[in-house]
Enzyme design. Structure first.
Site, mmCIF file in Angstrom:
data_model
loop_
_atom_site.group_PDB
_atom_site.id
_atom_site.type_symbol
_atom_site.label_atom_id
_atom_site.label_comp_id
_atom_site.label_asym_id
_atom_site.label_seq_id
_atom_site.Cartn_x
_atom_site.Cartn_y
_atom_site.Cartn_z
ATOM 1 N N ASN A 141 -3.911 17.386 -4.535
ATOM 2 C CA ASN A 141 -2.987 17.053 -4.343
ATOM 3 C C ASN A 141 -1.285 17.275 -4.536
ATOM 4 O O ASN A 141 -0.254 16.610 -4.546
ATOM 5 C CB ASN A 141 -3.561 15.769 -4.028
ATOM 6 C CG ASN A 141 -4.603 15.414 -2.038
ATOM 7 O OD1 ASN A 141 -4.314 16.119 -1.699
ATOM 8 N ND2 ASN A 141 -5.467 15.085 -2.444
ATOM 9 N N MET A 157 -7.874 8.611 -12.160
ATOM 10 C CA MET A 157 -8.839 8.059 -11.618
ATOM 11 C C MET A 157 -9.230 6.489 -12.549
ATOM 12 O O MET A 157 -9.724 6.768 -13.315
ATOM 13 C CB MET A 157 -10.135 9.369 -12.396
ATOM 14 C CG MET A 157 -10.418 10.692 -11.394
ATOM 15 S SD MET A 157 -10.375 10.387 -9.900
ATOM 16 C CE MET A 157 -12.305 9.237 -9.414
ATOM 17 N N ARG A 158 -8.445 6.107 -12.326
ATOM 18 C CA ARG A 158 -8.969 4.224 -12.831
ATOM 19 C C ARG A 158 -7.909 3.586 -11.586
ATOM 20 O O ARG A 158 -7.052 3.745 -11.328
ATOM 21 C CB ARG A 158 -7.087 4.686 -14.778
ATOM 22 C CG ARG A 158 -7.178 5.109 -15.709
ATOM 23 C CD ARG A 158 -8.906 5.389 -16.039
ATOM 24 N NE ARG A 158 -8.971 4.007 -16.761
ATOM 25 C CZ ARG A 158 -9.550 3.373 -17.605
ATOM 26 N NH1 ARG A 158 -10.765 4.182 -17.711
ATOM 27 N NH2 ARG A 158 -8.995 2.683 -17.929
ATOM 28 N N ASN A 163 -1.941 5.993 -2.172
ATOM 29 C CA ASN A 163 -3.013 6.379 -2.404
ATOM 30 C C ASN A 163 -3.458 7.519 -1.272
ATOM 31 O O ASN A 163 -2.754 7.288 -0.557
ATOM 32 C CB ASN A 163 -3.415 5.868 -3.532
ATOM 33 C CG ASN A 163 -5.186 5.775 -3.826
ATOM 34 O OD1 ASN A 163 -5.607 7.078 -4.532
ATOM 35 N ND2 ASN A 163 -6.186 5.539 -3.354
ATOM 36 N N HIS A 211 -7.272 8.543 0.098
ATOM 37 C CA HIS A 211 -8.473 8.195 0.100
ATOM 38 C C HIS A 211 -9.332 9.068 0.494
ATOM 39 O O HIS A 211 -8.696 9.117 2.137
ATOM 40 C CB HIS A 211 -8.550 6.748 0.111
ATOM 41 C CG HIS A 211 -9.908 6.684 -0.571
ATOM 42 N ND1 HIS A 211 -11.023 6.529 -1.014
ATOM 43 C CD2 HIS A 211 -11.121 5.893 0.790
ATOM 44 C CE1 HIS A 211 -11.873 5.740 -1.068
ATOM 45 N NE2 HIS A 211 -12.621 5.554 0.588
ATOM 46 N N ASP A 255 -8.631 0.484 -1.922
ATOM 47 C CA ASP A 255 -9.152 0.886 -1.090
ATOM 48 C C ASP A 255 -8.593 -0.243 0.502
ATOM 49 O O ASP A 255 -9.157 0.134 1.214
ATOM 50 C CB ASP A 255 -9.982 1.750 -0.332
ATOM 51 C CG ASP A 255 -10.311 2.821 -1.986
ATOM 52 O OD1 ASP A 255 -9.329 3.088 -2.596
ATOM 53 O OD2 ASP A 255 -11.758 2.706 -2.416
#
Length: 207
Positions: free
Chosen positions: A20, A97-98, A114, A116, A152
């Site tokens: 991405n 990935m945090r 972000n 998702h 999220d």
């Protein structure tokens, strides 16, 4: 005479290969794209995406989270300092990935995006394709959202749907979703960078 496009300096946070990230860098090569990729920052010095960014002429930096094992906020303050020094205005998470602390999220409120791999608010967290198959849904997809302290749960800026086909497994469904992620992220970042989509009072406001 056409008005010059204002390009907002954007930092991309990655942990891995950065597919991405590469899509956003590609979009930003267009002179009329409203975001300029000013930095790619990784918490993993060995992340494959760093070399891809350098090859595209984008500055890179690392802040190794393992050096801050006992203090997540100190790690994020170090990242924040790198972003500030590079005059970054927007931050796009691309396979980072945090889980971010409320301190960092609030500091970048309305400027932190972000992507998702689900149609939020469905299937938060990990293994979204497995969740979708287990739920028996007819449609799956991906969402770009503003980041808020709850995982999220931020307001959705844009979504793209894909069909769930008979015989799909996690791998095939993942490939189909990834196939639409890049264009979605390019479009959503453009909306935010241009001011066409803004976070106001916990909701996305357009116009």
């Amino acid at each position: 005479m056409s008005q010059a496009v204002v390009r907002r300096r954007t930092g991309i946070l990655i942990s891995g290969r950065g597919s991405n990230m590469a899509a956003l860098i590609e979009a930003a090569q267009a002179a009329d794209y409203p975001a300029e990729i000013g930095l790619v920052l990784s918490n993993q010095p060995e992340a494959g995406g760093l070399a891809r960014a350098e090859a595209a002429g984008v500055p890179v930096a690392t802040v190794d989270h393992r050096a801050f094992a006992k203090n997540r906020e100190a790690f994020e303050r170090a990242m924040d300092e790198v972003l500030r020094v590079n005059q970054i205005e927007l931050v796009a998470l691309a396979g980072f990935m945090r889980i971010l602390t409320p301190w960092f999220v609030r500091r970048w409120e309305g400027r932190l995006l972000n992507i998702h791999p689900s149609l939020l608010p469905l299937f938060k967290g990990t293994h979204t394709h497995r969740q979708a198959l287990a739920a028996g849904v007819a449609e799956h997809g991906c969402s770009v959202h503003f980041v808020v302290p709850e995982l999220d749960a931020g307001p959705v800026i844009a979504q793209t749907k894909v069909p769930v086909l008979p015989g799909d497994d996690e791998e095939s469904l993942s490939r189909r979703v990834l196939g639409v992620e890049h264009a979605l992220y390019q479009r959503a970042l453009a909306e935010v960078a241009s001011g066409r989509a803004r976070l106001v009072g916990g909701a996305v406001v357009r116009g």
